[in-house]
Enzyme design. Sequence first.
Site, short mmCIF file in Angstrom:
data_model
loop_
_atom_site.label_atom_id
_atom_site.label_comp_id
_atom_site.label_asym_id
_atom_site.label_seq_id
_atom_site.Cartn_x
_atom_site.Cartn_y
_atom_site.Cartn_z
N GLN A 116 6.79 6.38 4.46
CA GLN A 116 7.33 6.04 3.14
C GLN A 116 6.50 6.60 1.99
O GLN A 116 6.89 6.50 0.83
CB GLN A 116 7.44 4.53 3.00
CG GLN A 116 6.10 3.82 2.95
CD GLN A 116 6.23 2.32 3.05
OE1 GLN A 116 6.40 1.77 4.12
NE2 GLN A 116 6.14 1.65 1.90
N CYS A 122 9.42 0.16 2.06
CA CYS A 122 9.21 -0.30 3.44
C CYS A 122 10.45 -0.93 4.03
O CYS A 122 10.79 -0.71 5.20
CB CYS A 122 8.04 -1.27 3.50
SG CYS A 122 8.30 -2.82 2.59
N HIS A 422 5.39 -6.64 3.27
CA HIS A 422 5.71 -5.42 4.00
C HIS A 422 6.71 -5.70 5.11
O HIS A 422 6.63 -6.74 5.79
CB HIS A 422 4.42 -4.84 4.60
CG HIS A 422 4.56 -3.46 5.15
ND1 HIS A 422 5.26 -2.46 4.52
CD2 HIS A 422 4.09 -2.91 6.30
CE1 HIS A 422 5.19 -1.34 5.24
NE2 HIS A 422 4.51 -1.60 6.33
N ASN A 443 5.39 1.03 12.43
CA ASN A 443 5.18 1.01 10.99
C ASN A 443 5.82 2.25 10.36
O ASN A 443 6.34 3.12 11.05
CB ASN A 443 3.68 0.95 10.68
CG ASN A 443 3.39 0.29 9.35
OD1 ASN A 443 4.26 0.16 8.50
ND2 ASN A 443 2.14 -0.13 9.15
#
Length: 515
Positions: A116, A122, A422, A443
């Site tokens: 990102q 996110c 997040h 992630n």
Amino acid sequence: MGSSQSKLPEPAVSEKLVERLQALQLKDSKHELEKGYVYIEGEDPPTYSPCSPTVSISTAEQWERELMEDPKNRLALSALSSNDPKAILTQRSTTIADTQNFNVKIPLEGSPITNQRSSGRCWLFAATNVFRVAIMRKHNLKDFELSQAYLFYWDKLEKANYFLEQILDTTDEDLDGRLVQALMASPVGDGGQWDMAANLVEVPQTLYPDSFNAMNSSAMGSLITTKLREDALKLRHFAVKSIGARSSLGSVKEKMLQEVHLILTLMLGAPPNPNKDFTWDYYDKDDKFHSVSTSPLKFADELSSRESVRANSGTDIHQLFSLINDPRNDYGKLLTVSRLGNIIGMRGVKYVNVDMQTIKTACISTLRAGIPIFFGSDVGKFSSSTTGIMDTGLIDYELGFNIRLGLSKAQRLMTHESAMTHAMVLTGVHVVDGKSVRWRVQNSWGEGPGDKGWFVMSEKWMDEFVYQAVVDPRFVSKEVRSILDKEPIAAAMGSHGCVGLGYDHDEYREWLEVA
């Protein structure tokens, strides 16, 4: 804040410092309040000694003398003042235990690892990383990425419209009141929620790749925010003027929205029209060429087609819903946040509040079915972006500072110590004797952090810092599913009465830069 950090100490040096700190036991200096006092009904309570409202230099000097008498503190001063405290206080035993080994892992996790960059997207990355698995299965793909920038563009434009509509709907509220100030705080922030992502449509990334301002969103966000705050004051002014002025509010608002559209288009690029067909050429994992002609709206609808649901183990991505764990509120309730959303007339933001065991049970069942899980957490607490470990035992603050941090999950929320900062994706879990031990996390920070972009989360960390998980209704009880049919309890915007307020992207972006 700072974009760089001093060089971390060599691992061997850090381990030796920690060993010496552990060998030198700090003198226990517990203070007992009201020692020996027993309350007797009818008696006046004791008078308490007065507390000075100022900081005494002489007292501070005394504290320093007492501090430096202990050899452990002198060693701690040398170690902690010259290095990153997290690196010095990281527990090696925890890093060894938190391995990337899992006995439950979805067969197709989705690749490549996404990034990102310096943006608060996110939630869009986590959502599209869940969406893409269904598309990869249907089209037999080895690697695939949806366009996060496409969702970002339309989310910004829709949020701008949503904000202006909220301003028009609150013209009778005081400008200095909590509600209007909460609206003004973040008119069109990068952050969002699962339900907001579900309102948007997708296209392959090859059709609308990231621009510079998608990857570095601060300048664009700041410009649009300033513009919308100015527009909000103008709308409120017109709304209290003459009938003639009020009758032109619609055209005034449309002109304002057109100017936001101009900014977005010049900074992100013109996006594909949601209603017009595009051509998507691709090779499947068997190296066979395919060409698909469809529109963004039809492409998004395919996720709920019978073929896609069958390919996705019976899960309709558009039917997934949010479980949250907010211990400040009663469990078994449907919660929402007033005026939180992105598209007028579309799906609102709702959460079913349950205990953590319900969330974990649903997550394990979802993963066993091969479905990835969007989840929200407070990523900066007791974690390392270098190792990709999230574990409450990772950093021993008590060892270095002789302080014990003991806030409960509810207390952290009540005092603003914690929040959902997040969104990431769960793709695996290690289960021993029917209980989860650690979780595999995908992630969206590129392959640099963690184990080539993969993180690991301990069971205790999940209990304390995970707040949301998006699951298939099939994997919760009938009682939990029935809550979705109830009227949601709405927390007022700005009251922080519900944990699901969107992701504080500035906080975790800053943490990533210095971690």
